[in-house]
Motif scaffolding. Structure first.
Motif, PDB file in Angstrom:
ATOM      1  N   LEU A   1       4.573 -12.936   6.539  1.00  0.00           N
ATOM      2  CA  LEU A   1       3.143 -12.627   6.590  1.00  0.00           C
ATOM      3  C   LEU A   1       2.886 -11.309   7.300  1.00  0.00           C
ATOM      4  O   LEU A   1       2.020 -10.520   6.892  1.00  0.00           O
ATOM      5  CB  LEU A   1       2.383 -13.751   7.292  1.00  0.00           C
ATOM      6  N   GLU A   2       3.629 -11.042   8.362  1.00  0.00           N
ATOM      7  CA  GLU A   2       3.495  -9.755   9.056  1.00  0.00           C
ATOM      8  C   GLU A   2       3.895  -8.604   8.133  1.00  0.00           C
ATOM      9  O   GLU A   2       3.260  -7.549   8.126  1.00  0.00           O
ATOM     10  CB  GLU A   2       4.367  -9.740  10.309  1.00  0.00           C
ATOM     11  N   LEU A   3       4.962  -8.818   7.381  1.00  0.00           N
ATOM     12  CA  LEU A   3       5.403  -7.794   6.439  1.00  0.00           C
ATOM     13  C   LEU A   3       4.354  -7.560   5.358  1.00  0.00           C
ATOM     14  O   LEU A   3       4.082  -6.413   4.981  1.00  0.00           O
ATOM     15  CB  LEU A   3       6.741  -8.188   5.819  1.00  0.00           C
ATOM     16  N   ILE A   4       3.750  -8.630   4.866  1.00  0.00           N
ATOM     17  CA  ILE A   4       2.701  -8.490   3.857  1.00  0.00           C
ATOM     18  C   ILE A   4       1.518  -7.712   4.424  1.00  0.00           C
ATOM     19  O   ILE A   4       0.952  -6.842   3.743  1.00  0.00           O
ATOM     20  CB  ILE A   4       2.282  -9.875   3.326  1.00  0.00           C
ATOM     21  N   ALA A   5       1.160  -7.986   5.659  1.00  0.00           N
ATOM     22  CA  ALA A   5       0.061  -7.239   6.282  1.00  0.00           C
ATOM     23  C   ALA A   5       0.420  -5.765   6.407  1.00  0.00           C
ATOM     24  O   ALA A   5      -0.424  -4.890   6.161  1.00  0.00           O
ATOM     25  CB  ALA A   5      -0.258  -7.829   7.652  1.00  0.00           C
ATOM     26  N   SER A   6       1.663  -5.467   6.761  1.00  0.00           N
ATOM     27  CA  SER A   6       2.089  -4.067   6.866  1.00  0.00           C
ATOM     28  C   SER A   6       2.074  -3.381   5.500  1.00  0.00           C
ATOM     29  O   SER A   6       1.690  -2.212   5.394  1.00  0.00           O
ATOM     30  CB  SER A   6       3.490  -3.983   7.460  1.00  0.00           C
ATOM     31  N   ILE A   7       2.463  -4.096   4.472  1.00  0.00           N
ATOM     32  CA  ILE A   7       2.446  -3.525   3.131  1.00  0.00           C
ATOM     33  C   ILE A   7       1.004  -3.262   2.686  1.00  0.00           C
ATOM     34  O   ILE A   7       0.714  -2.230   2.060  1.00  0.00           O
ATOM     35  CB  ILE A   7       3.192  -4.450   2.144  1.00  0.00           C
ATOM     36  N   VAL A   8       0.103  -4.166   3.017  1.00  0.00           N
ATOM     37  CA  VAL A   8      -1.304  -3.963   2.680  1.00  0.00           C
ATOM     38  C   VAL A   8      -1.857  -2.741   3.407  1.00  0.00           C
ATOM     39  O   VAL A   8      -2.622  -1.956   2.830  1.00  0.00           O
ATOM     40  CB  VAL A   8      -2.131  -5.233   2.990  1.00  0.00           C
ATOM     41  N   VAL A   9      -1.450  -2.553   4.657  1.00  0.00           N
ATOM     42  CA  VAL A   9      -1.853  -1.341   5.385  1.00  0.00           C
ATOM     43  C   VAL A   9      -1.327  -0.107   4.657  1.00  0.00           C
ATOM     44  O   VAL A   9      -2.030   0.901   4.526  1.00  0.00           O
ATOM     45  CB  VAL A   9      -1.358  -1.394   6.847  1.00  0.00           C
ATOM     46  N   GLY A  10      -0.104  -0.181   4.145  1.00  0.00           N
ATOM     47  CA  GLY A  10       0.452   0.923   3.363  1.00  0.00           C
ATOM     48  C   GLY A  10      -0.349   1.179   2.096  1.00  0.00           C
ATOM     49  O   GLY A  10      -0.614   2.340   1.742  1.00  0.00           O
ATOM     50  N   TYR A  11      -0.732   0.101   1.410  1.00  0.00           N
ATOM     51  CA  TYR A  11      -1.570   0.241   0.216  1.00  0.00           C
ATOM     52  C   TYR A  11      -2.877   0.963   0.547  1.00  0.00           C
ATOM     53  O   TYR A  11      -3.299   1.867  -0.167  1.00  0.00           O
ATOM     54  CB  TYR A  11      -1.927  -1.137  -0.362  1.00  0.00           C
ATOM     55  N   VAL A  12      -3.520   0.521   1.610  1.00  0.00           N
ATOM     56  CA  VAL A  12      -4.807   1.119   1.977  1.00  0.00           C
ATOM     57  C   VAL A  12      -4.610   2.585   2.354  1.00  0.00           C
ATOM     58  O   VAL A  12      -5.434   3.441   1.985  1.00  0.00           O
ATOM     59  CB  VAL A  12      -5.465   0.314   3.116  1.00  0.00           C
ATOM     60  N   GLY A  13      -3.529   2.893   3.054  1.00  0.00           N
ATOM     61  CA  GLY A  13      -3.259   4.286   3.413  1.00  0.00           C
ATOM     62  C   GLY A  13      -3.021   5.162   2.198  1.00  0.00           C
ATOM     63  O   GLY A  13      -3.548   6.271   2.109  1.00  0.00           O
ATOM     64  N   VAL A  14      -2.242   4.666   1.255  1.00  0.00           N
ATOM     65  CA  VAL A  14      -1.986   5.435   0.032  1.00  0.00           C
ATOM     66  C   VAL A  14      -3.270   5.576  -0.785  1.00  0.00           C
ATOM     67  O   VAL A  14      -3.531   6.633  -1.361  1.00  0.00           O
ATOM     68  CB  VAL A  14      -0.859   4.775  -0.800  1.00  0.00           C
ATOM     69  N   HIS A  15      -4.076   4.523  -0.791  1.00  0.00           N
ATOM     70  CA  HIS A  15      -5.345   4.605  -1.515  1.00  0.00           C
ATOM     71  C   HIS A  15      -6.270   5.633  -0.859  1.00  0.00           C
ATOM     72  O   HIS A  15      -7.004   6.344  -1.560  1.00  0.00           O
ATOM     73  CB  HIS A  15      -6.012   3.235  -1.572  1.00  0.00           C
ATOM     74  N   ALA A  16      -6.238   5.715   0.466  1.00  0.00           N
ATOM     75  CA  ALA A  16      -7.043   6.724   1.161  1.00  0.00           C
ATOM     76  C   ALA A  16      -6.583   8.127   0.784  1.00  0.00           C
ATOM     77  O   ALA A  16      -7.408   9.023   0.591  1.00  0.00           O
ATOM     78  CB  ALA A  16      -6.950   6.519   2.672  1.00  0.00           C
ATOM     79  N   ILE A  17      -5.280   8.318   0.673  1.00  0.00           N
ATOM     80  CA  ILE A  17      -4.763   9.620   0.255  1.00  0.00           C
ATOM     81  C   ILE A  17      -5.136   9.905  -1.197  1.00  0.00           C
ATOM     82  O   ILE A  17      -5.534  11.019  -1.546  1.00  0.00           O
ATOM     83  CB  ILE A  17      -3.236   9.682   0.451  1.00  0.00           C
ATOM     84  N   ASP A  18      -5.034   8.870  -2.036  1.00  0.00           N
ATOM     85  CA  ASP A  18      -5.301   9.032  -3.459  1.00  0.00           C
ATOM     86  C   ASP A  18      -6.767   9.381  -3.722  1.00  0.00           C
ATOM     87  O   ASP A  18      -7.067  10.255  -4.546  1.00  0.00           O
ATOM     88  CB  ASP A  18      -4.919   7.745  -4.190  1.00  0.00           C
ATOM     89  N   THR A  19      -7.672   8.719  -3.034  1.00  0.00           N
ATOM     90  CA  THR A  19      -9.093   8.943  -3.291  1.00  0.00           C
ATOM     91  C   THR A  19      -9.704  10.025  -2.410  1.00  0.00           C
ATOM     92  O   THR A  19     -10.767  10.546  -2.730  1.00  0.00           O
ATOM     93  CB  THR A  19      -9.891   7.640  -3.078  1.00  0.00           C
ATOM     94  N   GLY A  20      -9.060  10.322  -1.293  1.00  0.00           N
ATOM     95  CA  GLY A  20      -9.599  11.317  -0.378  1.00  0.00           C
ATOM     96  C   GLY A  20     -10.690  10.785   0.531  1.00  0.00           C
ATOM     97  O   GLY A  20     -11.387  11.554   1.189  1.00  0.00           O
ATOM     98  N   VAL A  21     -10.840   9.466   0.590  1.00  0.00           N
ATOM     99  CA  VAL A  21     -11.856   8.839   1.437  1.00  0.00           C
ATOM    100  C   VAL A  21     -11.182   8.430   2.744  1.00  0.00           C
ATOM    101  O   VAL A  21     -10.382   7.504   2.789  1.00  0.00           O
ATOM    102  CB  VAL A  21     -12.485   7.611   0.746  1.00  0.00           C
ATOM    103  N   ALA A  22     -11.529   9.128   3.808  1.00  0.00           N
ATOM    104  CA  ALA A  22     -10.865   8.898   5.093  1.00  0.00           C
ATOM    105  C   ALA A  22     -11.284   7.596   5.757  1.00  0.00           C
ATOM    106  O   ALA A  22     -10.570   7.085   6.615  1.00  0.00           O
ATOM    107  CB  ALA A  22     -11.141  10.066   6.022  1.00  0.00           C
ATOM    108  N   SER A  23     -12.412   7.030   5.371  1.00  0.00           N
ATOM    109  CA  SER A  23     -12.861   5.793   6.019  1.00  0.00           C
ATOM    110  C   SER A  23     -11.970   4.599   5.666  1.00  0.00           C
ATOM    111  O   SER A  23     -12.020   3.573   6.351  1.00  0.00           O
ATOM    112  CB  SER A  23     -14.311   5.499   5.663  1.00  0.00           C
ATOM    113  N   PHE A  24     -11.148   4.717   4.632  1.00  0.00           N
ATOM    114  CA  PHE A  24     -10.187   3.661   4.338  1.00  0.00           C
ATOM    115  C   PHE A  24      -9.145   3.545   5.446  1.00  0.00           C
ATOM    116  O   PHE A  24      -8.562   2.484   5.637  1.00  0.00           O
ATOM    117  CB  PHE A  24      -9.477   3.908   3.006  1.00  0.00           C
TER     118      PHE A  24
END
Length: 90
Positions: free
Chosen positions: A37-60
């Motif tokens: 579960l901790e690993l899944i949470a870390s992966i989700v944080v990675g997803y959100v970070g990559v999505h922030a880079i992809d969209t350019g929205v820093a609030s992510f």
């Protein structure tokens, strides 16, 4: 070129999420499942970070920080639970 790299990162994170989910469902003991579960949470944080880079929205990134802090507090709670000896039938 950036879109190709971002798509590769999404694919790698998806595979990592799949493997973590397999460990979550099969993991022989409760600590294995909690680590998954901790690993899944870390992966989700990675997803959100990559999505922030992809969209350019820093609030992510704020969302990613909240998810990481919540996962950290859950890990601390589980550690205290294990330290006290688990479930007691009093």
């Amino acid at each position: 070129m950036l879109n190709v790299v971002i798509n590769i990162v999404y694919l790698m994170l998806s595979l990592a999420l799949l493997f973590a989910f397999i460990r979550l469902t099969r993991g022989p003991s409760l600590p294995d499942r909690v680590v998954a579960l901790e690993l899944i949470a870390s992966i989700v944080v990675g997803y959100v970070g990559v999505h922030a880079i992809d969209t350019g929205v820093a609030s992510f990134l704020d969302v990613a920080i909240v998810i990481a802090l919540t996962a950290f507090l859950a890990a601390i709670g589980f550690a205290r639970f294990v330290e006290r000896g688990g479930v007691k039938n009093d």
